[in-house]
Structures are given as structure tokens and as C-alpha cells.
Design a protein around this motif. Structure first.
Motif, short mmCIF file in Angstrom:
data_model
loop_
_atom_site.label_atom_id
_atom_site.label_comp_id
_atom_site.label_asym_id
_atom_site.label_seq_id
_atom_site.Cartn_x
_atom_site.Cartn_y
_atom_site.Cartn_z
N GLY A 150 16.86 -14.00 47.39
CA GLY A 150 17.61 -14.88 48.29
C GLY A 150 17.95 -14.15 49.58
O GLY A 150 17.82 -14.68 50.68
N LYS A 151 18.38 -12.90 49.43
CA LYS A 151 18.78 -12.13 50.61
C LYS A 151 17.59 -11.94 51.56
O LYS A 151 17.76 -11.90 52.78
N MET A 152 16.39 -11.79 50.98
CA MET A 152 15.21 -11.64 51.84
C MET A 152 14.97 -12.93 52.63
O MET A 152 14.63 -12.89 53.81
N ALA A 196 28.63 -8.54 49.53
CA ALA A 196 28.98 -8.48 48.10
C ALA A 196 27.73 -8.03 47.35
O ALA A 196 27.12 -8.76 46.57
N CYS A 197 27.37 -6.83 47.62
CA CYS A 197 26.11 -6.24 47.12
C CYS A 197 26.34 -4.76 47.18
O CYS A 197 26.83 -4.25 48.18
N THR A 198 26.02 -4.07 46.10
CA THR A 198 26.38 -2.65 46.05
C THR A 198 25.32 -1.75 46.69
O THR A 198 25.43 -0.54 46.60
N LEU A 199 24.31 -2.36 47.31
CA LEU A 199 23.20 -1.59 47.88
C LEU A 199 22.73 -0.54 46.85
O LEU A 199 22.48 0.61 47.20
N CYS A 200 22.66 -0.98 45.61
CA CYS A 200 22.43 -0.03 44.52
C CYS A 200 20.97 0.36 44.36
O CYS A 200 20.64 1.27 43.60
N GLY A 201 20.08 -0.36 45.04
CA GLY A 201 18.68 0.03 45.02
C GLY A 201 17.90 -0.43 43.81
O GLY A 201 16.70 -0.17 43.69
N ALA A 202 18.58 -1.14 42.89
CA ALA A 202 17.84 -1.62 41.71
C ALA A 202 16.73 -2.57 42.16
O ALA A 202 15.63 -2.58 41.61
N CYS A 203 17.05 -3.36 43.19
CA CYS A 203 16.05 -4.31 43.68
C CYS A 203 14.88 -3.57 44.31
O CYS A 203 13.72 -3.93 44.12
S1 SF4 Z 1 20.09 -4.96 43.13
FE1 SF4 Z 1 21.84 -3.89 44.05
S2 SF4 Z 1 21.20 -3.58 46.19
FE2 SF4 Z 1 19.84 -5.12 45.35
S3 SF4 Z 1 20.77 -7.08 45.89
FE3 SF4 Z 1 21.51 -6.53 43.85
S4 SF4 Z 1 23.44 -5.47 44.19
FE4 SF4 Z 1 22.36 -5.50 46.15
#
Ligand code: SF4
Ligand SMILES: Cc1cc2nc3c(=O)[nH]c(=O)nc-3n(C[C@H](O)[C@@H](O)[C@@H](O)COP(=O)(O)OP(=O)(O)OC[C@H]3O[C@@H](n4cnc5c(N)ncnc54)[C@H](O)[C@@H]3O)c2cc1C
Ligand code: SF4
Lengths: 441, 537
Positions: free
Chosen positions: A71-73, A96-103
Motif C-alpha cells: 500500500g505504501k508503495m 506508523a511504520c517502524t522502518l524495520c526493513g522486514a518488507c
Molecule cells: S515491514 Fe516494517 S518497515 Fe516495512 S512497512 Fe512494515 S513496519 Fe514499515
């Protein structure tokens, strides 16, 4: 590109750079998202079953597709093309996203898309457009400007954590960068690090005037402020002559290793010193025989892979090039796929402690579920931070662990609060504390 | 009709405020978008719209209530399980309600009766993992471990594992459908009124055919909210996940399960080997995949793909005859040894030579790596998949390869690769799938034209085509395959969805597309109703 076949289309090559200052650099990546949701699901090979299936805290909490990277893309693409107006929802979705890099690591299992950089760039755009960051982030920025730490604590108390009997060296190969959290809110971590170094007979120095690493500033898109801190901090280390910059904070580790070079448009290798996390350092010391985990700790333990020292920690190399037919780029680009994460070291350390029964959670290493605290999330979206930690705690309990080990003060604090709120029978410790307890006689 | 504030409130009361949104940013997050299956093509640009509102029900009763509200107030809606299946999973008319079913992800495994029961939000890889923990397995559709099992089974549902497990239709057991107007339809043993979904069949006509036809109705005939899926016995040993992304795979317990790749001398030998393996009733999978998939698997990035692929040519592609066999010791190691000996005998007979094969599975058993399809070009669609006899199916690919030359570029130069071909149901059927790739920044109009041209080719060559209604102009294919297939389908649609609220204008969407896209007009040499262009967007 090999063997240009005569049926190829020769379209003009477009120039781009891996530079988050300009969202246009990532329009290609954002427009190529295929909605496979590999960014949200645990790598299917590792999929643990009908429980703990996802790894995006934002999508897990809010559920709408808009919150997942897919969605963010789409939203980012619309902003880049001027098709969408900023509103409160947009800011919530982006922050509201941890920029965690899992994506990012999930997507790059199959594709060559720069998801994390697109997300970072979107925040830079929000700041540029005058709508970002969130009020809580602005407060942190203010604190840093005034007191050089994110908590508005007195700057002259920054070294108060130093335990009695330990005096940092004036000059040493190792410079320990403590960070705001370990200096003020989690002194036990800094104290443990100092004791570990002492036990291993490693001299270390501190920065004469340590200041915040700028993690929150960078993460929320305030690049100018973050860049100034990056330059200042790097100059300080270079001046000190240190060969190794040691940190026990995952977020700090990523800043020094990846995002400072990114901000200054240099390679990690060009920093002039090595950036290491405590777990790397202790792992080496153990292997060299300089440290031994001797004191038993009889516990069932689980380890939380902090995002910033796992999937987000591949070294940085600036890139500028051209994209042509079929999206191929020239010169060649070695994509950062999160393969240099510190996965083995903490596990080797913990397994070396007598009595420890190290259990793996269903979602582990690059598939780990973020605690929800980092990169400005907890301050601006405490509900998301709480949700993520509580969600992960379910998994920790499911694995049968009674001790949760973290390698980042932000993870530790967030879990500690969730444990307290849920009245859970799990204790959380930083890995520095665990190591320290095992080497202390 | 637009969703008014009042109707929004009614809908919000059904699911709760946190699970509905008409915020333009949230809705933008559901855009079909230029990336993904069939995306970037004219169909996506002309036919898809951002939803006017998104709602996420959790229970069948909620779905039922939502659909009833839609029917009463004439709000078009679209069921959406994961949305992976490209433009056709997204609204085609303005202001539609997108019903996102991801929260309906219930999972029950009935070990004794060997079935699982799932909601539409449940995807394949968790199902497979749970099954394998209990000595069972399912087919993960080649479209991916990330696809909704229900959405896949009501449209597709095949992979190399179909060699033994067979066609999807028979694996659908008791099923619950919210019909377009909100009535509940229960299929199989659920129709008896109880809660036992064990049987797919029930008294009266078997409505599973209505549910999925050959390759599905793509959301135009209501919403499946629950389905029991038959599982089959697997072997008991654990397949251990190994590696760090992007190089992850399942390590195979080699005495119970292994892949062997054979190089065979000719296409005839390939087909013969597959048929013989089927006759001998051995193996869990028997397939031949496109040569470029091998390059995808080997390449670390798209540039490396083109390095590898650039080394191929028409000759190397024409001479590439591989048979990939998955042996599974379902009952014992001895059974696997026996199967292997039989396999080797067959291969000796056809001149096949075993190649070194990794003792792991990267794709098909638990993961199906469909996302990798986009690595090298960015644009991808399978223009057709056909289930034929074993001798007929291999004819299909080369005919496509020939037609494709006319459209290359913009299609990727694949040197005449005839696509994917494999045995189904122990060689009783042959499956052929033809895949095309392109760069979506090129002029993609020829790809749209190629798509329709493939239907004409199928009609001309008398190939059966799977993509009848929802993927091709119904008035082109219907009269040729029926001769009244289109009329039948439209009657069914009109009967159950007289107001056409369930994903309009499917199953006439491709007909409408051809009317609306000027670059398609010169393709049109068939008759269709004059008022097609009156269907509102
Ligand atoms: S996986 Fe992490 S960085 Fe990617 S959209 Fe979800 S919360 Fe944000
Ligand atoms: C790259 C690629 C390769 C593929 N290869 C194969 C293959 O080898 N084998 C195979 O079997 N399939 C294959 N497919 C097809 C694919 O797997 C679809 O069957 C699958 O993606 C559908 O699941 P989804 O979650 O994506 O559905 P969605 O995108 O959510 O929906 C697909 C369609 O079904 C409708 N729908 C969704 N949920 C429901 C519901 N609960 N009730 C009624 N209608 C509903 C939607 O409106 C839409 O029209 C392939 C697809 C792709 C993109
Ligand atoms: S994994 Fe990548 S391509 Fe797939 S949905 Fe996520 S961001 Fe999009």
C-alpha cells in the motif's frame, strides 16, 4: 549487459541515484510492486504455520493494505506523481511504520526493488512538503538541538553512567559510543559494556563530548539535521584516532554503519574506522580466548533479532547510474538484501553460557517481528509500539522462553513495558547484561 | 451509486469503525497499480478504478450483511482475498466497495478426516506447513504460496504436484458462499444443514462447477467465505528450512523425498517419459519448465539474468529437453527406492540422463516462487493455461511461440521457448501454460493485442482455452466454445445477480475493454451487443 539481441527495444536510459533526498529516484521501485505481499508474510520457506504468519507490524496492527509496503508503495507513487494530497491519514500511514526493513528483505528475496529506501524517501518528502514529521518527532528534534540527547536530559550528566572503578582511556583503539538510551535511561547496558571490556582487558575511550547519533532525525526524514550530526560525530571519531567504533545499541549501529555513509554520500568502507556491535566484538573475544562465559544461567531463553543489526545492516555504497531496457541498471548494482545481519554472533554467545537453553522463536533472524519501538515509532505512535511488543510477547511465550534477550535498549524498554502491562512471567535483559553476568565471578 | 454518509455508517456498524475506510489515501493503497500480474497493460489502465471505500469483515454474517446493504443501495462491490491476481481483482467501476477478506483467516485441520477448513484470508504456505506437521499435503497453486487458497481453488489450483494430486475441482469439499444478493449457499455436505464439510458432493446438482467453471468467475458471482479442502497423505519426515533470504530452501530428507532432473534427447522422449511415469503411477511431480526459469533461479539480480539468458539462442532453447521429477516415499523408504528404480528404467528407455540436482526444494512444495517471475522484465502474464491430453498439450506451446514472434518486441526475446508443460493426474492429462514478459515502460498495446490474438489462435487451432469468460472477450470465445457458452454464463449471472453488483462488468469486462481501448478496435472481428459501451465506469 551481454549480447544485445536485435529484437530489443532501445529506449532512453534514465538517470537515477540511490539518494533518498529525491523521491523520483524511487518511482521505478514503487511502481513495480506486484502485491505479492512477500514483505508481509514470513518467508514462505520458513512459514511456521497458521500462527505468527506475518512480519510487518504496521500491516498487522492496522490491517488495511495501505499500511503494508504494497500500500505504501502505491501511495508513495501517487505522491511522487502529484496525484494525492497529504492528509492526516497519509501521515499516519507513512509514520506508523517502524522502518524495520522486514518488507525490504522480504521483497528482495525475489525482486530488485528498493522498498526501505522508498519508505525513507517518502518521509523526506513529507518533511520537505512541510507536513512531516509528527509533533512528537519535532519535540525530539528540539531536545536534541538543545541538550544533544533525545530526552532533554542535562547534557553534563551524559557520562554519569560510568561505574566506579572504571576509567576510560584517553587514547585507545576502541571508542565506545554509548548513545542516548544507555547514557540516560539504560545505564545498566553501558555499565555492563564497560565491565565486559575491562574483563577482557580491552582499553576503550569515550567521545570527549558525545552527542545523540541522530537516529530519530534521520528516520523521520529530517535529513539536514541528521547530516549535521553525522558529520560532527564522524569527525570526532576520526580526530580521536580510534580504529573501532563500538556500540551496544542496534539503532546506533545502523546509523554509524549505514545511514551516516548514506547521509554523507560515502561508502561504509570510507568511514576510516570499523563500526562493530558489542555482539561482534564479544564473539571475537570469545573465539580468541579473551573472554569466557563461565557463570551458569539456567533459563529458557529467546533472542530478539533487532532490525537494525540484522536485515538493515548491510554496508552502504553510494550509487548513481542509469536504468534502461527491462529496468536493468548500469553500472552494476549490488543490492543490499540484508545478508550481513548479525545472526550467528549473539546466538553463539548465548549458547556458550552454561545452563542456557536457547530457543528459537517461530519468526527468527530476517523474519523476526520488530518490537515496535524504533525509528521514532514509540514516541509518535505509542499504540503501535505497544501492540507490536505485545504481539511478539505472545510468540515468546509460545516458544516457552522465560528470559527474553535483546541487543538494543529501545527493544528492551518496549518489551519491559509490555511485560509489565500484561503482567507476564517473562524477564527481559540486554545481551550486555547477560554477558556481564556470565563473566563476572 | 456513491456510498453516502448514511450507508457508510450502516456499513461501519456491521464491522466496527476500525475496519472500514473511505479515506482517499487508504483507498489509493488498494490501487491495482502499474506493477504485478497483467499490470501496466491497457486492461489495468482502462478498466481498473481505485475503490470508493474498503471494508474488512471478519465473519460470514458480516459479509452477508454488507452484501445485502450493497444490493439494496446498488453499490457495486468486489471480493478481494489478497489482491495478488492483478487488475481483475480490483474494482472496474467508480465508487465500488472493495471487500477485503484478509481478516477471515480461520484455519481448522481435521486430522482424522484429512481435510482443512479455511477462510478466504488464509494463504497457502501456512496451510502446507500445518498439513505437513500432520503427514498431509496440498497443492500450492503455482501462482504462489502467498495466494488465498480459496481464491486460488475457485479459479485455478495447480502446480507440478498436480501430477499425483490432480485437478482442483475435486479437492473442494463443503463450501459456503454468500451469493451476490446476500443469500447463503452451502455446497457439499454443508448443504445438509449440519456443520460437517467432509463431502464435496451433496444431493442435487454439484454446484462446484457453477462456482468455478473452468478457471473461475473472478468474483462476479458472490463471495466464498469458507471452504473445506481435501488434503492427501504425505511422507512423515520434516522438510527443514535452511539459508538466509534470498537463498532459502527446504532441505529434503533424501530417503523420502528428492528431485531429480533428467536431460532427455528430444521432445518426443520428454512426452514419452512423462506418460510412462504416469502409467507406472510413481512420483509426486513430473514437469518441464521454461528454460528462462532456470536463469531466474540462478540469477542474483535482473542484470545477471540477462547475462545468463543472453547466452541462449533459438538452437539452445529448441534443444533443451528436461524432465524434472519429484520422488516421494509416501509409505516407506523402500517404496521410494522402488519408484526410483522404475524411474531409472523409464529414463534408460527414453535415453534420459540424470543431472546433479540439489537436495532441496526452493519452489513448489511449500513455497511457490511466483514473485520471481517479475525479476527480469517487470511485466508478466500467463496468457493461457490449457489442460489437454499428454500428446495435445505439447503442441500448444510451440503454436504460441510462433504467434509470439509477431509481438516481439515488446515481448521479451525468449527464443521460442514453448513454456511450461507437465503431467496431470498420473499422465491422464497434460498441462501447458504459456507465459509472456515485457518491459512496462515500452509501448504495451501490442501485448493487449497479443492477448486477444491468442484466443483467436486457440479457436483456429481448436485448442481448448482455459481463460474463457473473465479473461477474454466473452463474445469472441463463447460462441466458438459453446456454441452458446456466453449465453449460458450470462443467464447464470442474470439469475443470481440480476442487478450486476458483484464485480461488474465481469464476466463481460474484457469485451468492455476492447470497446474502450482504441488500439483494440482493429482486433474486433466478432459480434457483440451494441450496448456494451453503455456499461458505466
Ligand atoms: S515491514 Fe516494517 S518497515 Fe516495512 S512497512 Fe512494515 S513496519 Fe514499515
Ligand atoms: C505469477 C502468477 C503465476 C500463476 N501461476 C499459477 C499456477 O501455476 N497455478 C495456479 O493454480 N494458479 C496460478 N496463478 C493464479 C493465481 O494463483 C490465482 O489463482 C491466485 O492468485 C488467486 O488468489 P489471490 O489471493 O491472488 O486472489 P485475489 O487477487 O484476491 O482474487 C482473485 C479473483 O478472485 C476473486 N475472489 C477473491 N476472493 C474471493 C472469494 N472469497 N470469493 C469469490 N471471489 C473471490 C477476486 O474478485 C478476483 O477476481 C498464477 C498467478 C500469478 C500472478
Ligand atoms: S514484496 Fe515487494 S513487490 Fe511484493 S508486495 Fe511487498 S513491496 Fe510489493
Amino acid at each position: 549487459m551481454a549480447n544485445e539481441s536485435d529484437v530489443r527495444y532501445y529506449k532512453p536510459r534514465t538517470e537515477f541515484a540511490l539518494d533518498i533526498k529525491d523521491i523520483q529516484n524511487f518511482v521505478y521501485d514503487m511502481s513495480r510492486c506486484i502485491k505479492c505481499k512477500g514483505c508481509n508474510w514470513v518467508d514462505h520457506t520458513y512459514m511456521p504455520g497458521a500462527k505468527f504468519m506475518t512480519r510487518c507490524p504496521s500491516a498487522e496492527k492496522y490491517q488495511f493494505d495501505a499500511y503494508g509496503a504494497y500500500g505504501k508503495m502505491r501511495i508513495g507513487h501517487a505522491f511522487a506523481e502529484g496525484r494525492l494530497e497529504w492528509n492526516e491519514k497519509a501521515l499516519e500511514i507513512i509514520y506508523a511504520c517502524t522502518l524495520c526493513g522486514a518488507c525490504d528483505v522480504g521483497c528482495k528475496r525475489n525482486l530488485d526493488l528498493e522498498i526501505e529506501l522508498s519508505l525513507e524517501s517518502l518521509r523526506v518528502k513529507a518533511v520537505k512538503d512541510g507536513v512531516g514529521p509528527m509533533p512528537a518527532h519535532k519535540k525530539i528534534a528540539e531536545n536534541i538541538a538543545k541538550t544533544h540527547n533525545m530526552y532533554a536530559a542535562p547534557h553534563d550528566k551524559r557520562k554519569d553512567w560510568l561505574p566506579a572503578g572504571i576509567t576510560p582511556a584517553r587514547k585507545a583503539d576502541v571508542l565506545y559510543f554509548v548513545g542516548c538510551a544507555a547514557s540516560y535511561t539504560n545505564k545498566e547496558i553501558a555499565q555492563s559494556v564497560a565491565k565486559i571490556l575491562k574483563a577482557a582487558k580491552v582499553d576503550f575511550m569515550l567521545m570527549p563530548d558525545e552527542q545523540c547519533c541522530g537516529n530519530t532525525l534521520f528516520s523521520v526524514g529530517m535529513l539536514d539535521e541528521a547530516k549535521a550530526l553525522a558529520q560532527r560525530n564522524i569527525d570526532e571519531v576520526r580526530k580521536s584516532g580510534a580504529k573501532t567504533l563500538l556500540t551496544a545499541c542496534a539503532e546506533g549501529y545502523r546509523m554509524w554503519k549505514v545511514d551516516y555513509p548514506k547521509l554523507l554520500n560515502i561508502s561504509t568502507a570510507d568511514l576510516g574506522f570499523k563500526v562493530v556491535h558489542l555482539v561482534e566484538y564479544v564473539d571475537e573475544l570469545m573465539k580468541d580466548g579473551a573472554l569466557k562465559m563461565s557463570k551458569a544461567f539456567a533459563t529458557r531463553m529467546a533472542y530478539q533479532d533487532a532490525c537494525s543489526m540484522s536485515r538493515l545492516s548491510d554496508p552502504w555504497t553510494p550509487y548513481q547510474g542509469k536504468r534502461g531496457w527491462m529496468g536493468c541498471v548500469e553500472p552494476r548494482l549490488k543490492r543490499r538484501r540484508g545478508t550481513s545481519g548479525l545472526y550467528a554472533q549473539p546466538r553463539d554467545i548465548l549458547k556458550a553460557i552454561p545452563g542456557v537453553n536457547l530457543l528459537e522463536m517461530p519468526r527468527t533472524r530476517e523474519n523476526a517481528f520488530c518490537c515496535g519501538a524504533g525509528r521514532g515509532t514509540k514516541e509518535a505512535f505509542p499504540d503501535l509500539a505497544k501492540f507490536s511488543a505485545a504481539h511478539r510477547l505472545e510468540e515468546i511465550k509460545d516458544s516457552g522462553a522465560e528470559t527474553l534477550v535483546t541487543a538494543c535498549p529501545h527493544c528492551k524498554n518496549n518489551f519491559a513495558q509490555a511485560i509489565k502491562a500484561g503482567n507476564e512471567h517473562v524477564q527481559v535483559m540486554d545481551i550486555a547484561e547477560v554477558i556481564c553476568a556470565s563473566i563476572e565471578s | 451509486m456513491e456510498i453516502s454518509k448514511e450507508i457508510y455508517r450502516v456499513l461501519a456498524d456491521i464491522v466496527g469503525d476500525g475496519y472500514i475506510s473511505d479515506d482517499p489515501v487508504v483507498c489509493e493503497g488498494y490501487r491495482s497499480g502499474p506493477g504485478g500480474y497483467e499490470s501496466g497493460l491497457g486492461y489495468e489502465r482502462v478498466m481498473t478504478k481505485v475503490p470508493g471505500c474498503v471494508i474488512m469483515p471478519k465473519y460470514t454474517e458480516e459479509v452477508q450483511k454488507i452484501v445485502k446493504v450493497c444490493y439494496r443501495h446498488e453499490i457495486p462491490y468486489v471480493p478481494y482475498s489478497t489482491g495478488f491476481y492483478g487488475p481483475r481483482s480490483h474494482p472496474h467501476v467508480k465508487g465500488a466497495l472493495l471487500i477485503d477478506l484478509k481478516r477471515m483467516n480461520d484455519f481448522v485441520l481435521d486430522e482424522k478426516h484429512f481435510y482443512v477448513e479455511v477462510g478466504p484470508g488464509m494463504v497457502y504456505s501456512p496451510i502446507q506447513e500445518e498439513c505437513m506437521k500432520h503427514g498431509a499435503y496440498v497443492v500450492i497453486g503455482g501462482g504462489g504460496a502467498q495466494a488465498s487458497a480459496i481464491a486460488n481453488l475457485i479459479g485455478d489450483g495447480w502446480s507440478p504436484l498436480s501430477h499425483r494430486i490432480g485437478l482442483p475441482h475435486r479437492r473442494i469439499l463443503g463450501t459456503e458462499v454468500v451469493m451476490p444478493d446476500g443469500e447463503i449457499l452451502r455446497l457439499g455436505s454443508l448443504a445438509q444443514g449440519g456443520d460437517d464439510p467432509f463431502w464435496g458432493e451433496s444431493p442435487g446438482p454439484d454446484l462446484r462447477g457453477l462456482l468455478r467453471g473452468y478457471t473461475g468467475l473472478r468474483g462476479c458471482l458472490g463471495i466464498v467465505t469458507r471452504m473445506a479442502i481435501k488434503t492427501l497423505p504425505f511422507q512423515p519426515e520434516r522438510l527443514v528450512p535452511t539459508g538466509i533470504s534470498p537463498n532459502t530452501a527446504l532441505a529434503l530428507p533424501e530417503k523420502r523425498i528428492k528431485w531429480i532432473n533428467f536431460v532427455v534427447p528430444s521432445k518426443d522422449a520428454q512426452v514419452k517419459a512423462m506418460k510412462e511415469i504416469g502409467h507406472a503411477e510413481i512420483a509426486g511431480a513430473v514437469t518441464k519448465v521454461p528454460l528462462f526459469w532456470r536463469a531466474i533461479a540462478k540469477a542474483e539480480c535482473k542484470e545477471e539474468f540477462w547475462d545468463l539468458w543472453g547466452k541462449e539462442n533459438e538452437q539452445t532453447v529448441a534443444n533443451f529437453h528436461i524432465v524434472r521429477v519429484l520422488l516421494i516415499g509416501y509409505t516407506s523408504e523402500e517404496q521410494m527406492e522402488y519408484d526410483e528404480r522404475v524411474l531409472m528404467d523409464i529414463m534408460t528407455e527414453v535415453g534420459g540422463v540424470a543431472r546433479r540436482t540439489k537436495p532441496s526444494d526452493e519452489s513448489w512444495i511449500k513455497n511457490a516462487d511466483s514473485a520471481g517471475m517479475w525479476l527480469m522484465c517487470g511485466g508478466y502474464v500467463s496468457v493461457d493455461y490449457v489442460i489437454e491430453t499428454m500428446t495435445q498439450a505439447p503442441e500448444h506451446g510451440p503454436a504460441y511461440a510462433e504467434l509470439k514472434k509477431k509481438y516481439t518486441p515488446p515481448l521479451m526475446p525468449d527464443y521460442g521457448d514453448p513454456g511450461w508443460f507437465q503431467s496431470f493426474e498420473m499422465g491422464h492429462q497434460g498441462y501447458s501454460e504459456f507465459l509472456v514478459y515485457w518491459d512496462q515502460d515500452d509501448d504495451t498495446n501490442p501485448v493487449d493485442q497479443f492477448y486477444v490474438d491468442t484466443s483467436k489462435m486457440n479457436i483456429k487451432n481448436r485448442f481448448y482455452t482455459s481463460l474463457l469468460g473473465p479473461h477474454q472477450p466473452l463474445y469472441l470465445t463463447g460462441p466458438k466454445y459453446g456454441p452458446n457458452y456466453h449465453e449460458f454464463l450470462l443467464k447464470v449471472k442474470n439469475e443470481f445477480d440480476p442487478k450486476w453488483m458483484s464485480h461488474p462488468p465481469v464476466p463481460l469486462a474484457h469485451d468492455v475493454f476492447v470497446e474502450r481501448a482504441p488500439w483494440m478496435h482493429n482486433m474486433k472481428d466478432w459480434e457483440s451487443p451494441k450496448d456494451l459501451d453503455k456499461i458505466k465506469d
